[in-house]
Design a protein around this motif. Sequence first.
Motif, mmCIF file in Angstrom:
data_model
loop_
_atom_site.group_PDB
_atom_site.id
_atom_site.type_symbol
_atom_site.label_atom_id
_atom_site.label_comp_id
_atom_site.label_asym_id
_atom_site.label_seq_id
_atom_site.Cartn_x
_atom_site.Cartn_y
_atom_site.Cartn_z
ATOM 1 N N CYS A 13 -0.593 29.663 33.799
ATOM 2 C CA CYS A 13 -0.806 30.407 34.833
ATOM 3 C C CYS A 13 -0.750 29.366 35.594
ATOM 4 O O CYS A 13 -0.910 28.295 37.388
ATOM 5 N N ALA A 14 -2.368 28.348 34.583
ATOM 6 C CA ALA A 14 -2.301 26.705 36.019
ATOM 7 C C ALA A 14 -0.674 26.205 36.126
ATOM 8 O O ALA A 14 -1.366 25.792 37.164
ATOM 9 N N ALA A 15 -0.160 25.630 35.222
ATOM 10 C CA ALA A 15 1.057 25.102 35.665
ATOM 11 C C ALA A 15 1.311 25.771 37.064
ATOM 12 O O ALA A 15 2.638 24.960 37.479
ATOM 13 N N GLY A 16 1.996 27.114 36.528
ATOM 14 C CA GLY A 16 2.549 27.411 37.422
ATOM 15 C C GLY A 16 2.076 27.734 38.874
ATOM 16 O O GLY A 16 2.924 27.652 40.830
ATOM 17 N N ALA A 19 2.472 24.299 40.387
ATOM 18 C CA ALA A 19 4.118 24.145 40.760
ATOM 19 C C ALA A 19 4.102 23.893 42.316
ATOM 20 O O ALA A 19 4.775 23.828 43.409
ATOM 21 N N VAL A 20 3.206 25.407 42.423
ATOM 22 C CA VAL A 20 3.224 25.891 43.862
ATOM 23 C C VAL A 20 2.458 25.129 44.318
ATOM 24 O O VAL A 20 2.824 24.115 46.281
ATOM 25 N N GLU A 21 1.340 24.005 44.514
ATOM 26 C CA GLU A 21 0.767 23.484 45.125
ATOM 27 C C GLU A 21 0.982 22.354 45.535
ATOM 28 O O GLU A 21 1.220 21.387 46.802
ATOM 29 N N LEU A 22 2.108 21.563 44.521
ATOM 30 C CA LEU A 22 2.507 20.713 45.247
ATOM 31 C C LEU A 22 4.368 20.846 45.791
ATOM 32 O O LEU A 22 5.527 20.368 45.718
ATOM 33 N N GLY A 23 3.972 21.950 46.172
ATOM 34 C CA GLY A 23 5.374 22.416 46.948
ATOM 35 C C GLY A 23 6.490 22.553 45.850
ATOM 36 O O GLY A 23 8.027 22.252 46.783
ATOM 37 N N LEU A 24 6.886 22.973 44.998
ATOM 38 C CA LEU A 24 8.315 22.793 44.241
ATOM 39 C C LEU A 24 9.011 24.293 44.349
ATOM 40 O O LEU A 24 9.755 24.210 43.128
ATOM 41 N N LEU A 49 4.897 31.710 41.292
ATOM 42 C CA LEU A 49 4.177 31.450 40.735
ATOM 43 C C LEU A 49 2.863 31.262 41.548
ATOM 44 O O LEU A 49 1.812 31.366 40.170
ATOM 45 N N ASP A 50 2.485 31.045 42.330
ATOM 46 C CA ASP A 50 0.941 31.045 42.435
ATOM 47 C C ASP A 50 0.084 31.947 42.314
ATOM 48 O O ASP A 50 -1.191 32.257 42.516
ATOM 49 N N ASP A 169 3.639 21.314 26.196
ATOM 50 C CA ASP A 169 2.719 22.484 26.575
ATOM 51 C C ASP A 169 2.887 22.415 28.345
ATOM 52 O O ASP A 169 4.694 22.065 28.377
ATOM 53 N N PRO A 170 2.523 23.596 28.743
ATOM 54 C CA PRO A 170 2.816 23.539 30.198
ATOM 55 C C PRO A 170 2.566 22.872 31.154
ATOM 56 O O PRO A 170 3.873 22.412 31.866
#
Length: 216
Positions: A13-16, A19-24, A49-50, A169-170
Amino acid sequence: MNRATREAAEELCAAGHRAVELGLSPGSSGNVSARVDGLVLMSPTGVPLDRLEPDGLSVVAADGTPVSGPPPSKELPLHRSMYDRLPEAGAVVHLHSPHATAASCLPPWSHASALPPITPYLVMRVGRVPLVPYAAPGSTRLAENLSALPGRFAAALLANHGSLAAAADPAAALEGAVELEEASRIAVSLHGREYSVLAPEDVKELTARYGTTWDL
């Protein structure tokens, strides 16, 4: 969930979210998964994902049989294909980030890698990135196209679609996806221009030092 599964779910979940925070991961695009204790935890279909939560993940058996939670992303076959290729992988990240998606629409740099070794960092952190031939998102054919590619690799571009990265890992898988996005940004900005690439001996030195793969 046991402790290992809970930790994997939280990391996924943290990786997801990152990813959104980074605009990806625009909109509800992209999907992530983690493999732990013979199970695959995956982002559910249609969930941005966020908004992922550890108790809201899809849980499936290694063969894809549902275990608990909502239905998984339609890209489950693609993730399972990557796990089959890399028995040591503990996570897979698939994103529609803008530059990687743009690069996936260009002719591949070579038969071995869609992206050229312009800087050391793609070679060091990811290795070669083959282009998976296009098939409809979520289709069995897309997973088969990934499985059919020769050689060893931990990341790929999906033609006219996006990126795929696997790691232990994620967090590490997301790092690979971030490096793919940056390498794609550079490649897209140089498209149609003359540019230099690392010499074969320099690529060989980097892969030997960092344990990545470039040649087939």
